[in-house]
Motif scaffolding. Structure first.
Motif, mmCIF file in Angstrom:
data_model
loop_
_atom_site.group_PDB
_atom_site.id
_atom_site.type_symbol
_atom_site.label_atom_id
_atom_site.label_comp_id
_atom_site.label_asym_id
_atom_site.label_seq_id
_atom_site.Cartn_x
_atom_site.Cartn_y
_atom_site.Cartn_z
ATOM 1 N N LEU B 70 0.834 -1.202 0.000
ATOM 2 C CA LEU B 70 0.000 0.000 0.000
ATOM 3 C C LEU B 70 0.864 1.244 0.000
ATOM 4 O O LEU B 70 0.645 2.158 -0.774
ATOM 5 C CB LEU B 70 -0.906 0.044 1.230
ATOM 6 C CG LEU B 70 -2.293 -0.505 0.978
ATOM 7 C CD1 LEU B 70 -2.386 -1.925 1.401
ATOM 8 C CD2 LEU B 70 -3.316 0.353 1.674
ATOM 9 N N LYS B 131 -6.311 15.108 3.411
ATOM 10 C CA LYS B 131 -5.136 15.203 2.538
ATOM 11 C C LYS B 131 -4.752 13.830 1.993
ATOM 12 O O LYS B 131 -4.408 13.684 0.814
ATOM 13 C CB LYS B 131 -3.949 15.800 3.300
ATOM 14 C CG LYS B 131 -4.081 17.286 3.583
ATOM 15 C CD LYS B 131 -2.841 17.810 4.308
ATOM 16 C CE LYS B 131 -2.971 19.282 4.657
ATOM 17 N NZ LYS B 131 -1.823 19.754 5.479
ATOM 18 N N ALA B 132 -4.819 12.829 2.871
ATOM 19 C CA ALA B 132 -4.459 11.483 2.446
ATOM 20 C C ALA B 132 -5.416 10.996 1.356
ATOM 21 O O ALA B 132 -5.002 10.367 0.373
ATOM 22 C CB ALA B 132 -4.490 10.532 3.639
ATOM 23 N N LEU B 133 -6.678 11.324 1.529
ATOM 24 C CA LEU B 133 -7.709 10.946 0.556
ATOM 25 C C LEU B 133 -7.370 11.485 -0.820
ATOM 26 O O LEU B 133 -7.444 10.767 -1.830
ATOM 27 C CB LEU B 133 -9.018 11.560 1.041
ATOM 28 C CG LEU B 133 -10.339 10.946 0.684
ATOM 29 C CD1 LEU B 133 -10.308 9.446 0.823
ATOM 30 C CD2 LEU B 133 -11.419 11.534 1.601
ATOM 31 N N VAL B 134 -6.986 12.730 -0.881
ATOM 32 C CA VAL B 134 -6.608 13.352 -2.150
ATOM 33 C C VAL B 134 -5.441 12.584 -2.780
ATOM 34 O O VAL B 134 -5.451 12.274 -3.974
ATOM 35 C CB VAL B 134 -6.228 14.837 -1.933
ATOM 36 C CG1 VAL B 134 -5.638 15.434 -3.192
ATOM 37 C CG2 VAL B 134 -7.437 15.635 -1.459
ATOM 38 N N TRP B 136 -4.578 9.440 -2.312
ATOM 39 C CA TRP B 136 -4.989 8.111 -2.777
ATOM 40 C C TRP B 136 -5.786 8.201 -4.066
ATOM 41 O O TRP B 136 -5.652 7.352 -4.950
ATOM 42 C CB TRP B 136 -5.788 7.371 -1.701
ATOM 43 C CG TRP B 136 -4.883 6.793 -0.668
ATOM 44 C CD1 TRP B 136 -4.495 7.387 0.496
ATOM 45 C CD2 TRP B 136 -4.204 5.543 -0.722
ATOM 46 N NE1 TRP B 136 -3.623 6.573 1.164
ATOM 47 C CE2 TRP B 136 -3.436 5.428 0.450
ATOM 48 C CE3 TRP B 136 -4.186 4.494 -1.641
ATOM 49 C CZ2 TRP B 136 -2.643 4.324 0.722
ATOM 50 C CZ3 TRP B 136 -3.402 3.386 -1.367
ATOM 51 C CH2 TRP B 136 -2.640 3.300 -0.202
ATOM 52 N N GLN B 137 -6.604 9.217 -4.186
ATOM 53 C CA GLN B 137 -7.363 9.390 -5.427
ATOM 54 C C GLN B 137 -6.409 9.644 -6.591
ATOM 55 O O GLN B 137 -6.551 9.068 -7.664
ATOM 56 C CB GLN B 137 -8.353 10.549 -5.296
ATOM 57 C CG GLN B 137 -9.487 10.232 -4.333
ATOM 58 C CD GLN B 137 -10.484 11.359 -4.183
ATOM 59 O OE1 GLN B 137 -10.267 12.468 -4.657
ATOM 60 N NE2 GLN B 137 -11.585 11.084 -3.504
ATOM 61 N N ARG B 138 -5.409 10.470 -6.353
ATOM 62 C CA ARG B 138 -4.423 10.747 -7.405
ATOM 63 C C ARG B 138 -3.671 9.492 -7.806
ATOM 64 O O ARG B 138 -3.402 9.258 -8.974
ATOM 65 C CB ARG B 138 -3.387 11.762 -6.909
ATOM 66 C CG ARG B 138 -3.937 13.138 -6.798
ATOM 67 C CD ARG B 138 -2.872 14.167 -7.221
ATOM 68 N NE ARG B 138 -3.452 15.491 -7.067
ATOM 69 C CZ ARG B 138 -3.133 16.339 -6.090
ATOM 70 N NH1 ARG B 138 -2.194 16.020 -5.210
ATOM 71 N NH2 ARG B 138 -3.730 17.497 -6.011
ATOM 72 N N ARG B 139 -3.327 8.702 -6.798
ATOM 73 C CA ARG B 139 -2.562 7.497 -7.103
ATOM 74 C C ARG B 139 -3.385 6.535 -7.951
ATOM 75 O O ARG B 139 -2.865 5.937 -8.900
ATOM 76 C CB ARG B 139 -2.121 6.823 -5.794
ATOM 77 C CG ARG B 139 -1.237 5.625 -6.048
ATOM 78 C CD ARG B 139 -0.478 5.211 -4.812
ATOM 79 N NE ARG B 139 0.005 3.844 -4.929
ATOM 80 C CZ ARG B 139 0.166 3.024 -3.903
ATOM 81 N NH1 ARG B 139 -0.113 3.426 -2.675
ATOM 82 N NH2 ARG B 139 0.609 1.799 -4.093
ATOM 83 N N LEU B 140 -4.648 6.421 -7.649
ATOM 84 C CA LEU B 140 -5.493 5.527 -8.443
ATOM 85 C C LEU B 140 -5.568 6.001 -9.891
ATOM 86 O O LEU B 140 -5.415 5.222 -10.827
ATOM 87 C CB LEU B 140 -6.900 5.439 -7.859
ATOM 88 C CG LEU B 140 -7.708 4.318 -8.508
ATOM 89 C CD1 LEU B 140 -7.728 3.078 -7.637
ATOM 90 C CD2 LEU B 140 -9.103 4.732 -8.861
ATOM 91 N N ILE B 141 -5.785 7.285 -10.079
ATOM 92 C CA ILE B 141 -5.846 7.845 -11.432
ATOM 93 C C ILE B 141 -4.538 7.568 -12.173
ATOM 94 O O ILE B 141 -4.536 7.139 -13.314
ATOM 95 C CB ILE B 141 -6.099 9.370 -11.378
ATOM 96 C CG1 ILE B 141 -7.482 9.673 -10.818
ATOM 97 C CG2 ILE B 141 -5.933 9.987 -12.763
ATOM 98 C CD1 ILE B 141 -8.610 9.194 -11.670
#
Lengths: 188, 188
Positions: B70, B131-134, B136-141
């Motif tokens: 992760l 901030k972490a959510l942002v 993780w979303q970027r990483r998925l994209i």
DNA sequence: ACAAAGAGTTGAACTAGTTCAATTTTTTTC
DNA sequence: GAAAAAAATTGAACTAGTTCAACTCTTTGT
């Protein structure tokens, strides 16, 4: 009117009746026609929303012009761009109605005020964010260890009501595959 | 001793000196030998940590036995399993020291108490989670729109100090590719 | 009701990444 | 410091998913 919002909040954190009232009274009902944008890439996000009816697609367009769907927000889901809302920089996200929709919206000023005035609001968003974080971590792992077909089938069984509202192209963009390949998966 | 922790907190939310003291005094220094586990899959997570020195790898082993990383937590990073900590169910995650490491740890009881006692702690974790959510979303994209080679190069330039501490196998597991393929990427 | 645009399908050729197995190199352990 | 274990490399055969182009079907707007 916003019974659904109150129920949603109480699923995460137990608010008192007066806290619920105080929090919810800042939300305003807005309607969006099919294809209308609640947020456009490049705009600064000055509000957050909670979907009462309808469905939105949250997506970005990258340099190469390809379309990546982050998630779908149907009834009982929240709509927010944490990054742009927090830092007031231009958003990377688009939020577009897939059908005529109703959203309860709170503007940034009111939300920031409520964080101060009502400490339990901090807790609400802390809990919601932590839950969301877990979900995003799981999704990333699944993208690594499951095939496109498995992810497609999981989506169908996990979110049948969303699956029925979206096109195959949007589904493919969410799964991270081409719509041609999705078509081939379905044929099997 | 925990100057680093205090600085880290103040990067997210401005604490007063007394709030900092009160919050930080519940953290205890623990040391981990290389390969030692701070958390093992199946255990219930009863603490959270902040890395002072060293590096950890956070990963899961799925049904098929394959290893998915992760993230890596080096100096100045937080270590937590939100899911297991929140619901007290068995964790899906492993947190293993990649080298001898020092971690400031707070146990669950104290953290829950601090949420109550010190409202700004809610805000701290709300902000950190958002901030972490942002991220993780970027990483998925990025996993969808970038090739393995691009992701590898981005990792090298974004986290050079972590890259130097991990094996290629662990890097490949983070990138979501096989280590054989990573080896071929590097050859180019 | 018609034209135009968009969504879905299909096939053929292709490529990014996998799998498996053999070999070498590096690290760990006693 | 030797033996064992783990990590890294390489190649060959393979497969999941892509790309492009042509075609059909459905929806949308006027």
């Amino acid at each position: 009117m916003n019974e659904l919002l109150k129920q949603n909040i109480n699923k995460h954190v137990q608010f008192s009746a007066s806290e619920l009232e105080e929090f919810c009274k800042y939300f305003q009902l807005k309607t969006f026609k099919k294809k209308e944008h609640l947020l456009k890439q490049g705009d600064v996000c000055k509000f957050e929303g909670f979907v009462l009816n309808g469905c939105f697609r949250i997506f970005t367009l990258d340099q190469k012009g390809s379309d990546n769907t982050l998630y779908f927000a149907a009834r009982d889901w929240w709509l927010m761009d944490n990054d742009s809302f927090m830092h007031q920089n231009p958003s990377h996200l688009n939020m577009q109605a897939l059908e005529d929709s109703e959203v309860l919206m709170i503007n940034r000023t009111d939300k920031l005020m409520l964080y101060e005035k009502l400490p339990i609001v901090e807790k609400l968003f802390r809990v919601m964010s932590q839950k969301a974080l877990v979900a995003w971590q799981r999704r990333l792992i699944r993208n690594h260890c499951e095939t496109a077909k498995e992810r497609y089938q999981n989506f169908l069984s996990t979110y049948p009501s969303i699956a029925s509202k979206i096109t195959d192209k949007q589904m493919a963009s969410y799964l991270g595959i081409t719509h041609e390949f999705l078509s081939k998966i379905k044929k099997q």
